[in-house]
Write a protein that holds these residues in place. Sequence first.
Motif, PDB file in Angstrom:
ATOM      1  N   ARG A 131       0.857  -1.188   0.000  1.00  0.00           N
ATOM      2  CA  ARG A 131       0.000   0.000   0.000  1.00  0.00           C
ATOM      3  C   ARG A 131       0.890   1.234   0.000  1.00  0.00           C
ATOM      4  O   ARG A 131       1.710   1.417   0.894  1.00  0.00           O
ATOM      5  CB  ARG A 131      -0.912   0.014   1.226  1.00  0.00           C
ATOM      6  CG  ARG A 131      -1.846   1.232   1.272  1.00  0.00           C
ATOM      7  CD  ARG A 131      -2.671   1.268   2.544  1.00  0.00           C
ATOM      8  NE  ARG A 131      -3.605   0.169   2.610  1.00  0.00           N
ATOM      9  CZ  ARG A 131      -4.845   0.193   2.116  1.00  0.00           C
ATOM     10  NH1 ARG A 131      -5.277   1.263   1.470  1.00  0.00           N
ATOM     11  NH2 ARG A 131      -5.633  -0.844   2.239  1.00  0.00           N
ATOM     12  N   ARG A 132       0.729   2.079  -1.009  1.00  0.00           N
ATOM     13  CA  ARG A 132       1.513   3.313  -1.121  1.00  0.00           C
ATOM     14  C   ARG A 132       1.145   4.284   0.005  1.00  0.00           C
ATOM     15  O   ARG A 132      -0.001   4.340   0.426  1.00  0.00           O
ATOM     16  CB  ARG A 132       1.220   4.007  -2.468  1.00  0.00           C
ATOM     17  CG  ARG A 132       1.579   3.216  -3.689  1.00  0.00           C
ATOM     18  CD  ARG A 132       1.025   3.831  -4.974  1.00  0.00           C
ATOM     19  NE  ARG A 132       1.616   5.129  -5.247  1.00  0.00           N
ATOM     20  CZ  ARG A 132       0.997   6.291  -5.065  1.00  0.00           C
ATOM     21  NH1 ARG A 132      -0.224   6.347  -4.612  1.00  0.00           N
ATOM     22  NH2 ARG A 132       1.600   7.408  -5.339  1.00  0.00           N
ATOM     23  N   ASN A 133       2.126   5.068   0.453  1.00  0.00           N
ATOM     24  CA  ASN A 133       1.905   6.144   1.440  1.00  0.00           C
ATOM     25  C   ASN A 133       1.105   5.674   2.661  1.00  0.00           C
ATOM     26  O   ASN A 133       0.341   6.435   3.248  1.00  0.00           O
ATOM     27  CB  ASN A 133       1.187   7.336   0.798  1.00  0.00           C
ATOM     28  CG  ASN A 133       1.937   7.903  -0.384  1.00  0.00           C
ATOM     29  OD1 ASN A 133       3.155   7.803  -0.473  1.00  0.00           O
ATOM     30  ND2 ASN A 133       1.219   8.481  -1.321  1.00  0.00           N
ATOM     31  N   ALA A 134       1.286   4.421   3.050  1.00  0.00           N
ATOM     32  CA  ALA A 134       0.456   3.828   4.101  1.00  0.00           C
ATOM     33  C   ALA A 134       0.659   4.483   5.466  1.00  0.00           C
ATOM     34  O   ALA A 134      -0.270   4.562   6.264  1.00  0.00           O
ATOM     35  CB  ALA A 134       0.738   2.325   4.194  1.00  0.00           C
ATOM     36  N   PHE A 135       1.874   4.960   5.736  1.00  0.00           N
ATOM     37  CA  PHE A 135       2.162   5.569   7.038  1.00  0.00           C
ATOM     38  C   PHE A 135       1.830   7.061   7.069  1.00  0.00           C
ATOM     39  O   PHE A 135       2.135   7.735   8.050  1.00  0.00           O
ATOM     40  CB  PHE A 135       3.627   5.338   7.423  1.00  0.00           C
ATOM     41  CG  PHE A 135       3.909   3.947   7.924  1.00  0.00           C
ATOM     42  CD1 PHE A 135       3.505   3.537   9.183  1.00  0.00           C
ATOM     43  CD2 PHE A 135       4.573   3.034   7.120  1.00  0.00           C
ATOM     44  CE1 PHE A 135       3.757   2.250   9.645  1.00  0.00           C
ATOM     45  CE2 PHE A 135       4.844   1.741   7.570  1.00  0.00           C
ATOM     46  CZ  PHE A 135       4.428   1.351   8.836  1.00  0.00           C
ATOM     47  N   GLY A 136       1.238   7.585   6.021  1.00  0.00           N
ATOM     48  CA  GLY A 136       0.798   8.978   6.057  1.00  0.00           C
ATOM     49  C   GLY A 136       1.565   9.878   5.104  1.00  0.00           C
ATOM     50  O   GLY A 136       2.421   9.446   4.338  1.00  0.00           O
ATOM     51  N   ARG A 137       1.227  11.149   5.189  1.00  0.00           N
ATOM     52  CA  ARG A 137       1.794  12.162   4.305  1.00  0.00           C
ATOM     53  C   ARG A 137       3.202  12.552   4.726  1.00  0.00           C
ATOM     54  O   ARG A 137       3.707  12.112   5.753  1.00  0.00           O
ATOM     55  CB  ARG A 137       0.890  13.399   4.297  1.00  0.00           C
ATOM     56  CG  ARG A 137      -0.502  13.126   3.758  1.00  0.00           C
ATOM     57  CD  ARG A 137      -1.322  14.414   3.797  1.00  0.00           C
ATOM     58  NE  ARG A 137      -2.621  14.251   3.179  1.00  0.00           N
ATOM     59  CZ  ARG A 137      -2.850  14.310   1.883  1.00  0.00           C
ATOM     60  NH1 ARG A 137      -1.862  14.523   1.042  1.00  0.00           N
ATOM     61  NH2 ARG A 137      -4.063  14.152   1.408  1.00  0.00           N
ATOM     62  N   GLN A 138       3.795  13.440   3.928  1.00  0.00           N
ATOM     63  CA  GLN A 138       5.168  13.910   4.176  1.00  0.00           C
ATOM     64  C   GLN A 138       5.343  14.445   5.592  1.00  0.00           C
ATOM     65  O   GLN A 138       6.306  14.141   6.277  1.00  0.00           O
ATOM     66  CB  GLN A 138       5.513  15.001   3.147  1.00  0.00           C
ATOM     67  CG  GLN A 138       6.959  15.452   3.160  1.00  0.00           C
ATOM     68  CD  GLN A 138       7.858  14.587   2.282  1.00  0.00           C
ATOM     69  OE1 GLN A 138       7.387  13.831   1.457  1.00  0.00           O
ATOM     70  NE2 GLN A 138       9.139  14.705   2.465  1.00  0.00           N
ATOM     71  N   ASN A 139       4.372  15.250   6.060  1.00  0.00           N
ATOM     72  CA  ASN A 139       4.517  15.861   7.392  1.00  0.00           C
ATOM     73  C   ASN A 139       4.283  14.861   8.521  1.00  0.00           C
ATOM     74  O   ASN A 139       4.431  15.206   9.696  1.00  0.00           O
ATOM     75  CB  ASN A 139       3.596  17.079   7.541  1.00  0.00           C
ATOM     76  CG  ASN A 139       2.124  16.731   7.420  1.00  0.00           C
ATOM     77  OD1 ASN A 139       1.774  15.573   7.183  1.00  0.00           O
ATOM     78  ND2 ASN A 139       1.269  17.726   7.575  1.00  0.00           N
ATOM     79  N   GLU A 140       3.930  13.621   8.189  1.00  0.00           N
ATOM     80  CA  GLU A 140       3.791  12.568   9.194  1.00  0.00           C
ATOM     81  C   GLU A 140       4.986  11.612   9.173  1.00  0.00           C
ATOM     82  O   GLU A 140       4.930  10.534   9.760  1.00  0.00           O
ATOM     83  CB  GLU A 140       2.492  11.791   8.949  1.00  0.00           C
ATOM     84  CG  GLU A 140       1.249  12.652   9.100  1.00  0.00           C
ATOM     85  CD  GLU A 140      -0.002  11.952   8.605  1.00  0.00           C
ATOM     86  OE1 GLU A 140      -0.796  11.525   9.461  1.00  0.00           O
ATOM     87  OE2 GLU A 140      -0.159  11.827   7.377  1.00  0.00           O
ATOM     88  N   SER A 141       6.053  12.005   8.502  1.00  0.00           N
ATOM     89  CA  SER A 141       7.271  11.192   8.455  1.00  0.00           C
ATOM     90  C   SER A 141       7.848  11.043   9.857  1.00  0.00           C
ATOM     91  O   SER A 141       7.656  11.913  10.713  1.00  0.00           O
ATOM     92  CB  SER A 141       8.297  11.842   7.527  1.00  0.00           C
ATOM     93  OG  SER A 141       7.772  11.963   6.226  1.00  0.00           O
TER      94      SER A 141
END
Length: 196
Positions: A109-119
Amino acid sequence: MTHPVIGVLALQGDVREHLAALEAAGATALPVRRPEELGRVQGLVIPGGESTTISKLAAAFGLLEPMRERVRSGMPAYGSCAGMIMLADKILDPRSAQETIGGIDMIVRRNAFGRQNESFEAAVELDGVAGGPVPGVFIRAPWVESIGARAESLAEYDGHSVAVRQGRLLATAFHPELTGDHRVHRLFAEMVRDAT
């Protein structure tokens, strides 16, 4: 000890960091932008970046099918983040016309852990890597939704597989090349040595 010649797909993403990490891990590292450069390497790293862009550029540069052929014929490959997506047999939520190299029997699943600011950064216990947890940098990271019988999960984070190996193929959802810890790259360099 021989220095395996390992390419880094140099179309988009964190190419320089992977080249430096591979050199620190005892490999000879070369950027790969064309099919003839792919023919000179014994293994290949597909870096993090944007998987849709990497897919489109690989097709435009005539590299997608040659990479598939090399992976099918047994060339070791390692993908971090977007590279994990590129090595997956199936993407759960692909962008239109997004293609993969494939090779690892998994659905991601792409981007599963969230957006850029949730890195975020997290310590990851990685099977096959000695010396304690490896630092993992997760940037818009994928995770593995499901894994087939031919592949094995090497690490989990928050209940999801974030590192997978299938034969000569390795993939992580995180970016070890951004940490200064070269153990994942050493593992891959050993995989390339063993294959040659």
